[in-house]
Design a protein around this motif. Structure first.
Motif, PDB file in Angstrom:
ATOM      1  N   PRO A 110      40.633  51.878  59.635  1.00 46.06           N
ATOM      2  CA  PRO A 110      40.768  52.662  60.872  1.00 46.06           C
ATOM      3  C   PRO A 110      41.906  53.679  60.884  1.00 46.06           C
ATOM      4  CG  PRO A 110      40.294  50.379  61.394  1.00 46.06           C
ATOM      5  CD  PRO A 110      40.500  50.443  59.905  1.00 46.06           C
ATOM      6  N   SER A 111      43.050  53.350  60.299  1.00 44.73           N
ATOM      7  CA  SER A 111      44.193  54.268  60.362  1.00 44.73           C
ATOM      8  C   SER A 111      44.203  55.301  59.235  1.00 44.73           C
ATOM      9  CB  SER A 111      45.507  53.480  60.330  1.00 44.73           C
ATOM     10  OG  SER A 111      45.609  52.757  59.120  1.00 44.73           O
ATOM     11  N   ASP A 112      43.369  55.117  58.216  1.00 45.51           N
ATOM     12  CA  ASP A 112      43.421  56.012  57.055  1.00 45.51           C
ATOM     13  C   ASP A 112      43.035  57.456  57.345  1.00 45.51           C
ATOM     14  OD1 ASP A 112      44.279  53.843  55.649  1.00 45.51           O
ATOM     15  OD2 ASP A 112      42.570  53.762  54.268  1.00 45.51           O
ATOM     16  N   PRO A 113      41.950  57.730  58.091  1.00 45.25           N
ATOM     17  CA  PRO A 113      41.604  59.137  58.315  1.00 45.25           C
ATOM     18  C   PRO A 113      42.711  59.935  58.986  1.00 45.25           C
ATOM     19  CG  PRO A 113      39.733  57.742  58.819  1.00 45.25           C
ATOM     20  CD  PRO A 113      40.907  56.825  58.604  1.00 45.25           C
ATOM     21  N   ALA A 114      43.368  59.358  60.007  1.00 45.23           N
ATOM     22  CA  ALA A 114      44.439  60.089  60.690  1.00 45.23           C
ATOM     23  C   ALA A 114      45.638  60.290  59.775  1.00 45.23           C
ATOM     24  CB  ALA A 114      44.854  59.347  61.962  1.00 45.23           C
ATOM     25  N   ARG A 115      46.003  59.257  59.022  1.00 47.20           N
ATOM     26  CA  ARG A 115      47.143  59.410  58.102  1.00 47.20           C
ATOM     27  C   ARG A 115      46.836  60.442  57.022  1.00 47.20           C
ATOM     28  NH1 ARG A 115      48.076  53.207  58.161  1.00 47.20           N
ATOM     29  NH2 ARG A 115      49.730  53.036  59.714  1.00 47.20           N
ATOM     30  N   LEU A 116      45.617  60.405  56.500  1.00 45.07           N
ATOM     31  CA  LEU A 116      45.228  61.357  55.466  1.00 45.07           C
ATOM     32  C   LEU A 116      45.198  62.771  56.027  1.00 45.07           C
ATOM     33  CD1 LEU A 116      44.266  61.813  52.562  1.00 45.07           C
ATOM     34  CD2 LEU A 116      41.933  61.316  53.333  1.00 45.07           C
ATOM     35  N   ALA A 117      44.649  62.936  57.226  1.00 47.65           N
ATOM     36  CA  ALA A 117      44.584  64.272  57.843  1.00 47.65           C
ATOM     37  C   ALA A 117      45.972  64.830  58.108  1.00 47.65           C
ATOM     38  CB  ALA A 117      43.769  64.218  59.129  1.00 47.65           C
ATOM     39  N   ARG A 118      46.928  63.984  58.477  1.00 52.20           N
ATOM     40  CA  ARG A 118      48.301  64.465  58.690  1.00 52.20           C
ATOM     41  C   ARG A 118      48.899  65.001  57.398  1.00 52.20           C
ATOM     42  NH1 ARG A 118      48.789  60.071  62.355  1.00 52.20           N
ATOM     43  NH2 ARG A 118      49.724  58.723  60.764  1.00 52.20           N
ATOM     44  N   LEU A 119      48.516  64.430  56.277  1.00 52.55           N
ATOM     45  CA  LEU A 119      49.051  64.879  54.986  1.00 52.55           C
ATOM     46  C   LEU A 119      48.342  66.116  54.453  1.00 52.55           C
ATOM     47  CD1 LEU A 119      49.466  61.459  53.129  1.00 52.55           C
ATOM     48  CD2 LEU A 119      51.286  62.888  54.061  1.00 52.55           C
ATOM     49  N   VAL A 120      47.018  66.119  54.508  1.00 53.60           N
ATOM     50  CA  VAL A 120      46.254  67.158  53.803  1.00 53.60           C
ATOM     51  C   VAL A 120      45.482  68.087  54.725  1.00 53.60           C
ATOM     52  CG1 VAL A 120      46.023  65.606  51.819  1.00 53.60           C
ATOM     53  CG2 VAL A 120      44.142  65.779  53.456  1.00 53.60           C
ATOM     54  N   GLY A 121      45.431  67.786  56.031  1.00 50.84           N
ATOM     55  CA  GLY A 121      44.645  68.587  56.974  1.00 50.84           C
ATOM     56  C   GLY A 121      43.265  67.990  57.177  1.00 50.84           C
TER      57      GLY A 121
END
Length: 197
Positions: A131-142
């Motif tokens: 659940p938390s991976d998409p938001a964390r990934l988007a914060r890093l790479v857009g």
């Protein structure tokens, strides 16, 4: 197996199952969670893998088919890492794949060897990411690149991961590189980390 080594206020946790590409079992995730939750008064926590090819292939295939792929343990581990007050570094000694992405994304900094590869094939395997991976990934790479990795199944090499912002530095020895970080006291590192949103 999770190998824990503490040197003063530096804790190194090693995913130690190189004969199985450091694939994670429920027992390993539980042990990792215990080490993270029990750690105190740290300046630096380093998370790495044994061997020189793979940080982790994600979930053990046998246990994945038995339900590990959707276990709440993944989210518990990444959540515990994300809330550690010390500086946390994923020292990626090789390929980062599948569910192990979550624990690396939860770290403050990611260092990777030049030959590392990165892929998170949840869509191909018929699962949703943690659940938390998409938001964390988007914060890093857009957002677009996060969709490229998660929904598109894109595979990145280390140079592309660096250009995307998925990793912060390419290091021939990421554990040694991690040990050079956080030169201040544990209290100083905690205070600075708390100041950065």
């Amino acid at each position: 197996m999770i190998r824990a080594a503490r040197d003063g206020d530096v804790l190194t946790l090693t995913l130690d199952r190189p004969e199985k590409a450091n694939a994670l079992t429920a027992g390993m995730l539980t042990a990792l969670l215990g080490h993270v939750r029990e750690a105190d008064d740290l300046r630096l926590m380093i998370l790495t893998g044994a061997g020189d090819a793979v940080f982790s292939a994600g979930a053990d295939l046998g246990e994945m088919r038995a339900g590990l792929a959707t276990s709440p343990l993944w989210e518990e581990v990444s959540g515990a890492i994300a809330t550690m007050p010390c500086l946390t570094v994923a020292a990626l000694n090789g390929t980062l794949a599948g569910g192990s992405f979550g624990m690396a994304l939860a770290c403050d900094i990611r260092l990777a060897v030049p030959h590392a590869a990165f892929f998170y094939p949840v869509a191909k395997l018929g699962f949703l990411p943690q659940p938390s991976d998409p938001a964390r990934l988007a914060r890093l790479v857009g957002p677009a690149r996060a969709k490229l990795i998660l929904a598109g199944g894109a595979r990145l090499d280390a140079s592309e991961a660096l250009a995307f912002g998925l990793v912060d530095r390419i290091e021939p020895d990421p554990v040694a590189g991690a040990r050079d970080l956080a030169p201040g006291s544990a209290e100083h590192v905690r205070a600075i980390k708390a100041m950065v949103p």
